[in-house]
Every structure is written in C-alpha cells, then in structure tokens.
Write an enzyme that holds these catalytic residues in place. Sequence first.
Site, PDB file in Angstrom:
ATOM      1  N   ALA A  32      45.780  64.513  -1.222  1.00 32.77           N
ATOM      2  CA  ALA A  32      45.531  65.601  -0.274  1.00 32.77           C
ATOM      3  C   ALA A  32      44.038  65.754  -0.032  1.00 32.77           C
ATOM      4  O   ALA A  32      43.229  64.959  -0.505  1.00 32.77           O
ATOM      5  CB  ALA A  32      46.126  66.893  -0.812  1.00 32.77           C
ATOM      6  N   ASN A  33      43.653  66.786   0.712  1.00 32.78           N
ATOM      7  CA  ASN A  33      42.237  67.105   0.912  1.00 32.78           C
ATOM      8  C   ASN A  33      42.042  68.618   0.817  1.00 32.78           C
ATOM      9  O   ASN A  33      43.001  69.358   0.654  1.00 32.78           O
ATOM     10  CB  ASN A  33      41.748  66.540   2.256  1.00 32.78           C
ATOM     11  CG  ASN A  33      42.472  67.146   3.431  1.00 32.78           C
ATOM     12  OD1 ASN A  33      42.376  68.342   3.693  1.00 32.78           O
ATOM     13  ND2 ASN A  33      43.238  66.325   4.149  1.00 32.78           N
ATOM     14  N   ARG A  34      40.810  69.071   0.939  1.00 36.89           N
ATOM     15  CA  ARG A  34      40.471  70.470   0.657  1.00 36.89           C
ATOM     16  C   ARG A  34      40.592  71.402   1.854  1.00 36.89           C
ATOM     17  O   ARG A  34      40.140  72.543   1.798  1.00 36.89           O
ATOM     18  CB  ARG A  34      39.042  70.562   0.114  1.00 36.89           C
ATOM     19  CG  ARG A  34      38.872  69.916  -1.234  1.00 36.89           C
ATOM     20  CD  ARG A  34      37.489  70.208  -1.816  1.00 36.89           C
ATOM     21  NE  ARG A  34      37.223  69.364  -2.968  1.00 36.89           N
ATOM     22  CZ  ARG A  34      37.722  69.587  -4.178  1.00 36.89           C
ATOM     23  NH1 ARG A  34      38.515  70.623  -4.386  1.00 36.89           N
ATOM     24  NH2 ARG A  34      37.438  68.766  -5.160  1.00 36.89           N
ATOM     25  N   SER A  35      41.167  70.965   2.963  1.00 30.28           N
ATOM     26  CA  SER A  35      41.292  71.863   4.114  1.00 30.28           C
ATOM     27  C   SER A  35      42.093  73.110   3.751  1.00 30.28           C
ATOM     28  O   SER A  35      43.160  73.024   3.146  1.00 30.28           O
ATOM     29  CB  SER A  35      41.989  71.119   5.264  1.00 30.28           C
ATOM     30  OG  SER A  35      42.363  72.036   6.268  1.00 30.28           O
ATOM     31  N   ALA A  63      43.262  68.653   9.203  1.00 34.38           N
ATOM     32  CA  ALA A  63      42.527  67.596   8.508  1.00 34.38           C
ATOM     33  C   ALA A  63      43.557  66.553   8.074  1.00 34.38           C
ATOM     34  O   ALA A  63      44.107  66.613   6.974  1.00 34.38           O
ATOM     35  CB  ALA A  63      41.785  68.164   7.305  1.00 34.38           C
TER      36      ALA A  63
END
Length: 222
Positions: free
Chosen positions: A29-32, A95
């Site tokens: 995943a990512n930090r969005s 994102a």
Amino acid sequence: APQGSLAGRRILVTSGPTHEPIDPVRYIANRSSGAQGTALARALRDQGAEVVFITGPADIRPPEGVEVVAVQSALEMEAAVQAALPVDAGVFAAAVADWRVASASDRKLKKSKDGLPVLEFAENPDILKTVSRMAQGRPPLVVGFAAETNDVVENATAKRLRKGCDWIVANDVSPATGIMGGDENAVILISDQGAEEWPRMGKAEVATRLAARIATTLNSKS
Ligand code: C5P
C-alpha cells in the site's frame, strides 16, 4: 431537484490509496489518507453534482450523499471507473499503486526452510491516462493530480501532456511542507492556460475552489 452550479452534472472522483494483494492476508500500500479526494467529493456534492466516489481503503469517512464504490486494488479501481462512465467530469485524486504483485498467491505464503519469497511485479493500468485518451466517451473535463518534490511546474506540465488530461493539480509534497497527511495544501493548477499558483489554504478550501472552477468550466462548454 439539486440546486447549485453543478446541478445535473455527474462527476466521478477517485480517492485514497490502493492495496495490492500479495496473498489473502498481505498487501502492498501507500500513505495516501484520501483527505483531498474526500474533500473534493464533498465540495462537488455541495454544488449539486451527482458524485460517484471511488475509493481505495482509507480510514477517513466518505461524505454523505455521494455514491460510494469501495475498491481495494488498482485493477478494481479501473473497473469501477469504467462502470461509472459516462460522466461530465472525472477527478483522479487517488494514489494508485504503479505496480501490483504479478501473481498474488491464493494461499497464505508460509515461512520455509527453502528460502525467502520473491515477488515479481506487473505494471498497473494508468487509469487517468486511459480515460484521458478515450477515443469515444471521454469525459468533457479530466483532472489529474501530481505530487512532486521538486521542479513542480516543469514536472506537472510534462505530466499533463503525457497523460492527456485537461488539468493537473500539482502540489509540493516535500516533507518540509507538511502537506502529505496534513490539513493544508498549496497547489498549482496546470491547464492549457499555463500554471496558476494558489496560496496555501485548507484542503477543504482547495476543494471548494476546484469545484467552483469545474462548474465554471463545464457551464461555459454547455
Ligand atoms: O504518474 P503519477 O502517478 O504521478 O500520476 C498521478 C495522477 O495519475 C493522479 O491523478 C493519479 O490518480 C493518476 N493515476 C491513475 N492510475 C495510475 C497511476 C496514477 O489514475 N495507475
């Protein structure tokens, strides 16, 4: 019937991160946070638009009064976007992960004395680019986002042309700005008119101003 400058307009918004599965219990995943996309969906709704809010897994609650389509992966987000068409405008604030695990396991990966797992990646579809370049049924207004850490105007201008979208909402996400995960944003709106620098303001106010600009633009077209 809804009142407001976007009454009768159908607008899709993508928001949040995507989760790319490794196996049934693990993902990349990512930090969005989904904060700017959520604020935009709310502002568009407040102007009377029918909003389809296509969101990856985010902790923030989606606004009331919008059609929420919850997805996990980029592939699911792309399918949801296609299913939401036709729209008067598409706003792509998600994102989206650039890569997914090429063949996610349908069983939980186990520790093994035979060694460590090796993940192979495949490229995800570029949803913004695909929609921007549709030969038929392209939304009259397509808006992308660009998170940059340097040479914001140059990079975002190039991105607008590469993707084929109408506008790029660019922001400087260098850690020193405190924008990523914060309440404020400082954006530069890139269009065929060039670059327009907005003062630093709350994400809700950025959303309100963008919604107003979208209304003006759609209403000048027809
Ligand atoms: O190329 P980059 O990821 O910087 O582009 C960001 C813009 O493209 C955002 O509007 C994002 O929502 C969109 N995007 C997309 N699908 C992807 C990657 C990015 O729609 N696979």
